[in-house]
Design an enzyme around this catalytic site. Structure first.
Site, mmCIF file in Angstrom:
data_model
loop_
_atom_site.group_PDB
_atom_site.id
_atom_site.type_symbol
_atom_site.label_atom_id
_atom_site.label_comp_id
_atom_site.label_asym_id
_atom_site.label_seq_id
_atom_site.Cartn_x
_atom_site.Cartn_y
_atom_site.Cartn_z
ATOM 1 N N ILE A 62 0.833 -1.200 0.000
ATOM 2 C CA ILE A 62 0.000 0.000 0.000
ATOM 3 C C ILE A 62 0.869 1.252 0.000
ATOM 4 O O ILE A 62 1.965 1.259 0.569
ATOM 5 C CB ILE A 62 -0.973 -0.008 1.211
ATOM 6 C CG1 ILE A 62 -2.061 1.051 1.045
ATOM 7 C CG2 ILE A 62 -0.219 0.147 2.539
ATOM 8 C CD1 ILE A 62 -3.247 0.854 1.970
ATOM 9 N N CYS A 63 0.372 2.281 -0.672
ATOM 10 C CA CYS A 63 1.006 3.603 -0.658
ATOM 11 C C CYS A 63 -0.119 4.625 -0.467
ATOM 12 O O CYS A 63 -1.163 4.295 0.076
ATOM 13 C CB CYS A 63 1.805 3.860 -1.937
ATOM 14 S SG CYS A 63 0.804 3.956 -3.445
ATOM 15 N N ARG A 64 0.073 5.830 -0.922
ATOM 16 C CA ARG A 64 -0.951 6.859 -0.750
ATOM 17 C C ARG A 64 -2.145 6.627 -1.683
ATOM 18 O O ARG A 64 -3.291 6.664 -1.265
ATOM 19 C CB ARG A 64 -0.352 8.245 -0.993
ATOM 20 C CG ARG A 64 -1.324 9.392 -0.806
ATOM 21 C CD ARG A 64 -0.637 10.726 -1.119
ATOM 22 N NE ARG A 64 -1.531 11.760 -1.538
ATOM 23 C CZ ARG A 64 -2.240 11.818 -2.660
ATOM 24 N NH1 ARG A 64 -2.188 10.833 -3.510
ATOM 25 N NH2 ARG A 64 -3.010 12.838 -2.943
#
Length: 98
Positions: A62-64
């Site tokens: 996951i990232c932004r």
């Protein structure tokens, strides 16, 4: 590449599934909160730290917003890792943060 939404990830966590989440955002982004139990490995650190990962496990990345995590997923997949991208990233997460 496998994909799911942040809402699907939240449901899996709430159901008690054992999921290893890797947050690939930068330090200043993570300072605003991370998914409980996620481990933080910045995107740029993945190549030197991927030896810490187990190829027998599945990792949820996951990232932004889902773009950096997609790049990380493609990279790790190319090196034999089982990964799943959170397509809407932390922008889609409405669960608890630590």
């Amino acid at each position: 590449m496998k994909e799911m939404t942040a809402a699907q990830l939240k449901q899996m966590i709430e159901a008690g599934e054992r999921i290893q989440v890797i947050d690939v955002r930068e330090d200043e982004e993570v300072a605003f909160g991370m998914i409980p139990s996620a481990i933080h490995i910045k995107m740029g650190d993945i190549p030197e730290r991927m030896s810490e990962l187990d190829k027998q496990k599945t990792y949820v990345i996951i990232c932004r917003s889902g773009v950096r995590s997609e790049h990380v997923c493609r990279y790790l997949e190319a090196h034999g890792y089982d990964v799943c991208n959170i397509v809407d990233g932390m922008l889609g997460w409405d669960g608890e943060l630590v």
